[in-house]
Enzyme design. Structure first.
Site, mmCIF file in Angstrom:
data_model
loop_
_atom_site.group_PDB
_atom_site.id
_atom_site.type_symbol
_atom_site.label_atom_id
_atom_site.label_comp_id
_atom_site.label_asym_id
_atom_site.label_seq_id
_atom_site.Cartn_x
_atom_site.Cartn_y
_atom_site.Cartn_z
ATOM 1 N N MET A 117 -0.545 -2.763 8.738
ATOM 2 C CA MET A 117 -1.009 -2.852 7.350
ATOM 3 C C MET A 117 -1.984 -4.101 7.242
ATOM 4 S SD MET A 117 -1.493 -1.718 4.291
ATOM 5 C CE MET A 117 -2.273 -2.669 3.210
ATOM 6 N N GLU A 118 -3.103 -3.748 7.079
ATOM 7 C CA GLU A 118 -4.110 -4.691 6.879
ATOM 8 C C GLU A 118 -4.329 -6.020 6.014
ATOM 9 O OE1 GLU A 118 -5.811 -1.146 4.613
ATOM 10 O OE2 GLU A 118 -4.349 -1.637 6.155
ATOM 11 N N GLU B 160 0.799 -0.926 -0.043
ATOM 12 C CA GLU B 160 -0.041 -0.027 0.030
ATOM 13 C C GLU B 160 0.737 1.200 0.011
ATOM 14 O OE1 GLU B 160 -3.976 1.432 2.229
ATOM 15 O OE2 GLU B 160 -2.271 0.817 3.659
ATOM 16 N N GLU C 249 -6.832 -2.901 12.614
ATOM 17 C CA GLU C 249 -6.356 -3.865 11.269
ATOM 18 C C GLU C 249 -7.140 -4.836 11.101
ATOM 19 O OE1 GLU C 249 -3.995 -2.429 9.437
ATOM 20 O OE2 GLU C 249 -3.631 -0.968 10.867
#
Length: 844
Positions: free
Chosen positions: A256-257, A122, A291
């Site tokens: 970060m998911e 991302e 998340e």
């Protein structure tokens, strides 16, 4: 400036086979990506960045291609009319140390250097790893096959479970349909702990072996319970077989998911269960729940384009608190929302020129610039807290269930969410929220009793510093007493006869009770005096809100900052941590009005000592077994204030504690460890002490202890020792690039180090840009500088250095905003300094 080209309309991928052969020693990656999809014309393009492409096949036949680096594109000419096509791209690329794309993290175990390779895709960094349509809307199925220079005992993880291994290649099960930026994998020496949810989802926490196994327990328990909670709250099952939580030693963001493989900074996942402060536990819990909220809101349903980023982040930011509140109700987690997200949003959103929550994206650099935490995260979360309050949880949950059912494995826009919530509630929520989503800024509601005795409310945009009133209006959920629970659509609203209303209510007039709506209130003197007279009857959140609104009004020069000084002693007796946090924030802000070493500065230190004296006497350094969560949170606030106030008894006791634990400083109680270290550094530092603490910082794998050392060391007063710290800024083996901004800010906010840090930034800007310039948080070096500067000289220097960079993509908005921020503080000090100094002197 490059403009964004959207390639999805030319080619719609359906399936990727991504093969990567990664060599950590040479840092070379050989890749071959096969993409099957629908081409709409013969001239198509896919995203790439830094890929050395050697061959492109279309349905097995070599075709012409061109690398367009400016557009981050691989342009391909197909031989036939539009149809289903299978592209095969062979290429080579590199592992880098940019913390973007595929990169190594570095750490040590027993003095031996090691690395773990991970990913961060991302926003638009998947194109650095494999070619594809790197746009959120281009959802497809991914099958990963990864080979690496594998050593015995190493583990590899990806979004999905491993299918099988053959000839040193690890093949993973196909993903569900998902966006490129959510693809993830990692490999290296890892330890893990696993459990299973009641619905059968396997949950795991993974970390390097530099950590003790017990540090994984907190995250494992919370992740399991969070998934179970979300499945129930969303009325939608978790759609994958696994949910891995991975701590990376080097990680730019907080977390970060990635779907099925969530990555975290170590500090935001791993906890020593025997010695971690309550504050850190709450922080780690909200990061994990944030998340995991994304696994539905962002991953299962993804924004169609980056302009709707708020659909991901604002909602996850609200849900992190909803989840923790449900899982740990005694933590009073919404109070954390009041001291973190709420002030961040109110302060940032009051600067003229700030972006709205929903903002158009014109060029690639602007995508990363969208991630303004105070707006897309904090303000957006406040916006959704308003929605939740208006709808209630039953309608909210019903709407979300329908939203997920309608858009699962696909994409959505803001209007889709509003429609689902409107269908569930019958309330035209989209119309109400339009003014909050599309407009920057927020309103101030002026409440006053007019000459006729009528209670009148007026809304106008609230601005701190220079700015032009654009005549904006909002639909404001007033959340007041005296019958003012309606949504205020008008510019002016007459409530009724004040004396009659006051007699009937039997309590002071209040608006925004609970502080859930994104606006502040300016009460006239009659109304404010009534509130302050009855302040002890207010909740802790409402007490804090009164002080916070007054502070913001003072920063905007709508009330005198000097009038806040007498309120500090009035409210500091509150046992509530959120009230104390605001008291000490106001007190800290008073420091901009006094010159270091002056009489006024000494008088301000005496005020800090007086404010903290009773609390320090009550709580001391050593936590007690039966004390409240508030006590645990107030103690470090009061001790820090006492240290600034030069409380000799506190300094002496901190010195004794340091000596007692000198052989094992990590064992100092985490609630006070930072204050003990800070006092020692500030009052007793020499070269040997600073060197030894820096070595501890470099060696420890305890993230909480590491942060305490980082907070404490920049308090050193000796210029030679400050130079010793700054010399390490460019040494990644001591200060990792992910932590550099915090070190810079620490030295900058120390008056003895301000010039040193500022000179370093200006002299090393090119190096800094080359090192972390691709990071979405790069512009925050400008932000933290502006947060500290407040003099005409610094404003001029800031302009001289940064205004020539105003056209650099991703930096322009930040430079403009922060120039106004500093200018506003310069004006505030010039106009209020005399009155504030007198008010401080009057407290002594």
């Amino acid at each position: 400036m490059a403009k964004i080209e959207r390639f999805y309309n030319l080619f719609q991928p359906e399936h990727y086979n991504v093969y990567l052969d990664i060599n950590r020693q040479t840092k070379i990656i050989h890749g071959q990506t096969t993409i099957t999809g629908q081409a709409t014309q013969t001239q198509i393009a896919v995203n790439q960045k830094g890929l050395a492409v050697s061959e492109v096949l279309a349905d097995g036949v070599a075709v012409p291609f061109e690398i367009d680096d400016e557009a981050e594109a691989l342009r391909i000419t197909l031989p036939v009319a539009p149809a289903t096509v299978t592209l095969q791209v062979t290429y080579q690329t590199k592992l880098t140390d940019s913390l973007m794309g595929i990169y190594p993290s570095y750490y040590k175990v027993d003095g031996q250097s090691k690395q773990i390779v991970g990913t961060q895709f991302e926003t638009t960094f998947a194109r650095q790893a494999f070619p594809g349509i790197d746009e959120p809307e281009a959802k497809a199925i991914f099958r990963l096959a990864i080979k690496f220079d594998e050593q015995p005992g190493e583990t590899i993880l990806a979004n999905m479970p491993e299918d099988y291994e053959a000839d040193g290649i690890h093949y993973f099960q196909p993903t569900v349909k998902m966006s490129t930026y959510l693809v993830a994998f990692a490999f290296g020496e890892l330890q893990s702990k696993l459990t299973t949810t009641t619905s059968g989802v396997q949950v795991g926490v993974f970390a390097t072996k530099a950590h003790e196994a017990k540090e994984l327990d907190f995250a494992l328990d919370l992740a399991k319970r969070s998934i179970e909670f979300y499945e129930d709250f969303y009325h939608t099952p978790y759609p994958l077989p696994n949910s891995w939580q991975l701590a990376l030693p080097d990680f730019s963001a907080g977390a970060m998911e990635n779907w099925g493989l969530v990555t975290y900074r170590e500090a935001y996942l791993l906890i020593d269960p025997e010695n971690t402060s309550f504050d850190v536990k709450r922080l780690v819990a909200t990061v994990i729940t944030h998340e995991l909220a994304h696994q539905w809101f962002g991953d299962l349903v993804t924004m169609k384009w980056w302009d709707d980023l708020w659909l991901n982040e604002s909602f996850a930011n609200m849900m992190e608190y909803v989840a923790v509140d449900a899982l740990e109700p005694t933590w009073k987690i919404w109070e954390l929302f009041q001291v973190s997200d709420v002030p961040a949003a109110l302060e940032r959103d009051a600067t003229d020129g700030v972006q709205p929550v929903h903002v158009e994206v014109r060029n690639p650099a602007e995508i990363d610039a969208l991630f303004d935490p105070a707006i897309v995260y904090a303000k957006g979360a406040r916006m959704l807290v308003m929605v939740r309050a208006l709808l209630g949880d039953d309608a909210l949950r019903a709407g979300l269930k329908q939203y997920f059912a309608d858009h699962q494995y696909g994409n959505a826009q803001g209007s889709d969410l509003w429609q689902a919530l409107e269908d569930a509630s019958g309330l035209k929520i989209g119309e109400i929220m339009h003014s909050w989503l599309e407009q920057p800024g927020y309103p101030m509601v002026h409440a006053q009793v007019n000459a006729e005795g009528q209670l009148v409310l007026t809304q106008q945009q609230f601005l701190i510093g220079a700015g032009q009133d654009q005549g904006r209006q909002w639909e404001i959920p007033l959340n007041g007493n005296y019958g003012t629970t309606k949504i205020m659509q008008e510019r002016t609203l007459t409530v009724g006869d004040y004396q009659q209303l006051r007699q009937q209510a039997g309590e002071p007039f209040r608006l925004n009770v609970g502080n859930n709506s994104h606006y502040i209130v300016k009460y006239d003197q009659t109304l404010l005096a009534d509130i302050l007279q009855h302040a002890k009857s207010l909740s802790a959140i409402d007490q804090r809100q009164i002080l916070q609104d007054l502070r913001l009004l003072a920063e905007a020069q709508q009330v005198s900052y000097a009038d806040l000084v007498p309120l500090l002693q009035k409210f500091v007796t509150s046992p509530a941590s959120i009230v104390n946090a605001e008291i000490y924030q106001i007190a800290q802000q008073l420091r901009i009005f006094v010159e270091p070493g002056s009489l006024a500065a000494r008088q301000l230190r005496m005020l800090f000592a007086a404010l903290s004296q009773a609390t320090v006497a009550r709580l001391g350094f050593v936590p007690k077994a039966d004390e409240s969560n508030d006590d645990q949170l107030v103690r470090p606030l009061a001790l820090s204030a006492a240290l600034y106030g030069k409380n000799e008894q506190v300094i002496s006791e901190a010195h004794q504690l340091f000596g007692q634990y000198q052989e094992n400083l990590a064992a100092l109680n985490a609630d006070v460890r930072e204050q003990v270290l800070q006092s020692e550094v500030e009052h007793f530092a020499n070269r040997e002490l600073v060197t030894s603490l820096l070595q501890l910082y470099q060696q420890t794998s305890n993230a909480s202890f590491k942060e305490d050392l980082r907070q404490a060391l920049p308090h050193v007063q000796d210029p030679a020792r400050l130079q010793q710290l700054v010399t390490e800024f460019k040494h990644a083996d001591v200060i990792k690039p992910q932590d550099l901004r915090a070190w810079y800010r620490g030295v900058l906010q120390n008056p003895a180090g301000e010039q040193l840090a500022w000179d370093w930034l200006r002299e090393n800007w090119d190096w800094l840009e080359a090192t972390v310039g691709g990071d979405m948080e790069f512009s925050t070096y400008i932000t933290v500088t502006a947060q500290i500067f407040h003099t005409p000289v610094r404003l001029a220097e800031f302009k001289d250095f940064f205004l020539p960079k105003i056209d650099v993509p991703g930096l322009g908005r930040e430079i403009k905003l922060d120039t106004k921020l500093i200018a506003g503080k310069v004006s505030l000090v010039e106009n209020e300094q005399k009155a504030v100094k007198l008010a401080i002197a009057a407290t002594n």
